[in-house]
Design an enzyme around this catalytic site. Structure first.
Site, PDB file in Angstrom:
ATOM      1  N   LYS A  52      -1.289  -4.651   0.904  1.00 41.06           N
ATOM      2  CA  LYS A  52      -0.683  -3.341   0.666  1.00 41.06           C
ATOM      3  C   LYS A  52      -0.405  -3.143  -0.828  1.00 41.06           C
ATOM      4  O   LYS A  52      -0.669  -2.077  -1.382  1.00 41.06           O
ATOM      5  CB  LYS A  52       0.606  -3.198   1.491  1.00 41.06           C
ATOM      6  N   GLN A  96       8.304  -4.839   6.346  1.00 37.70           N
ATOM      7  CA  GLN A  96       7.235  -5.464   7.128  1.00 37.70           C
ATOM      8  C   GLN A  96       7.787  -6.048   8.423  1.00 37.70           C
ATOM      9  O   GLN A  96       8.799  -6.751   8.437  1.00 37.70           O
ATOM     10  CB  GLN A  96       6.549  -6.557   6.278  1.00 37.70           C
ATOM     11  N   ASP A 119       6.014   4.517   7.284  1.00 35.68           N
ATOM     12  CA  ASP A 119       5.441   3.979   8.524  1.00 35.68           C
ATOM     13  C   ASP A 119       5.558   4.984   9.675  1.00 35.68           C
ATOM     14  O   ASP A 119       4.911   4.828  10.708  1.00 35.68           O
ATOM     15  CB  ASP A 119       6.227   2.726   8.967  1.00 35.68           C
TER      16      ASP A 119
HETATM   17  N1  GUN Z   1       3.481  -5.172  10.866  1.00 31.59           N
HETATM   18  C1  GUN Z   1       2.241  -5.000  11.380  1.00 31.59           C
HETATM   19  N2  GUN Z   1       1.802  -3.753  11.155  1.00 31.59           N
HETATM   20  C2  GUN Z   1       2.786  -3.107  10.484  1.00 31.59           C
HETATM   21  C3  GUN Z   1       2.923  -1.788   9.957  1.00 31.59           C
HETATM   22  O1  GUN Z   1       2.047  -0.918  10.070  1.00 31.59           O
HETATM   23  N3  GUN Z   1       4.089  -1.529   9.319  1.00 31.59           N
HETATM   24  C4  GUN Z   1       5.084  -2.453   9.199  1.00 31.59           C
HETATM   25  N4  GUN Z   1       6.202  -2.089   8.569  1.00 31.59           N
HETATM   26  N5  GUN Z   1       4.988  -3.672   9.678  1.00 31.59           N
HETATM   27  C5  GUN Z   1       3.840  -3.996  10.310  1.00 31.59           C
END
Ligand code: GUN
Length: 285
Positions: A52, A96, A119
């Protein structure tokens, strides 16, 4: 043989468009900023967070990482979210998932300012998606819709079956397909006639979390099959929820794992961060 939908190529195109938009925003004195919070040392989470940050840098988005130890207290995490809610340079906040045991993820998500919730996990954003008046779309489902559009696959009037009902993918996926006028069925572990329902799908989306769960006998010949799964098979190899070898022979379109839905998720996160920055600066175009 199914045509494979190249998520890497579609994501690259989305990222290129975002990079251009970021350049335009920078000329207006606006640099979109994303804060990524990771707690503990889960190796998969570490890889996602690194990807990311790298993706942000590539399109010119400013990013900050907050890596906290697994021993972090709920109150400390909540305080960090509050600080980021107030921080001017930060337009998007991503914590996350999963958090280490003992931390209340729901409370953390609810503490994020919904206008920075890139998100789209906050209940207020989930509700907005339900009524179609949203700031952000959840990254993975939005990425799936983008993949379908990239191949000009008609959704309107089609039977869409989503296998899996998670809050972060299955449920919003169903809602986005509904917004596109699909006729949507959600299947899950208690569904009785799973094979029959899957076989009725013109568009089948697998969000199960079980390697090779969807086999050819569950797929209508000519169906579009989207594989959201990221699993390891017993040999440790990355695989999806769809039994690729058998389904490839009868589907019209299929997304590979890796290289299908996965690359789209991060591209959509970048898009949401830019949307957030525009919103915070009152830029409507
Ligand atoms: N863990 C796995 N996929 C995601 C996501 O799209 N966002 C977040 N915050 N955590 C994740």
């Amino acid at each position: 043989m199914a045509k494979l939908i190249d998520g890497k190529a579609v994501a690259a195109k989305v990222r290129a468009d975002i990079a251009q938009e970021v350049q335009t925003l920078k000329k207006l004195g606006v640099t979109p900023g994303l804060a990524v919070v990771i707690v503990g040392d889960d190796p998969a989470s570490r890889t996602y967070v690194n990807n990311k940050k790298k993706a942000c840098a590539e399109v010119g988005i400013y990013s900050e990482e907050y890596a906290l130890p697994a021993t972090t207290k709920q109150s400390e995490l909540m305080q960090l979210v509050e600080t980021l809610n107030r921080k001017k340079e930060i337009d998007g906040i991503l914590v996350q998932s999963p958090l280490p045991n003992g931390l209340n993820e729901e409370a953390v998500v609810e503490a994020i300012n919904p206008e920075k919730d890139v998100d789209a996990f906050h209940p207020s954003n989930v509700g907005r998606i339900m009524i179609g008046k949203y700031h952000f779309l959840p990254c993975t489902p939005a990425g799936v819709i983008e993949l379908l559009h990239s191949e000009e696959i008609e959704i309107s009037g089609k039977n869409c079956v989503v296998v899996g009902r998670s809050n972060i993918v299955g449920k919003p996926m169903a809602m986005l397909l509904l917004h596109q006028n699909g006729t949507v069925t959600i299947c899950h572990s208690k569904t009785k006639n799973l094979t029959e329902l899957c076989k009725s799908a013109d568009i089948l989306v697998a969000v199960v979390g079980k390697p090779n769960f969807i086999t050819a006998d569950m797929v209508k010949p000519g169906a579009v099959v989207i594989d959201v799964g990221i699993n390891r098979n017993p040999q440790g190899k990355l695989c999806g929820d769809v039994d690729f070898a058998s389904v490839e022979k009868i589907a019209s379109y299929l997304t590979p794992v890796p290289g299908g839905v996965g690359p789209m998720t991060i591209a959509m996160l970048l898009k949401n961060t830019v949307t957030a920055a525009k919103m915070h600066h009152g830029i409507t175009e």
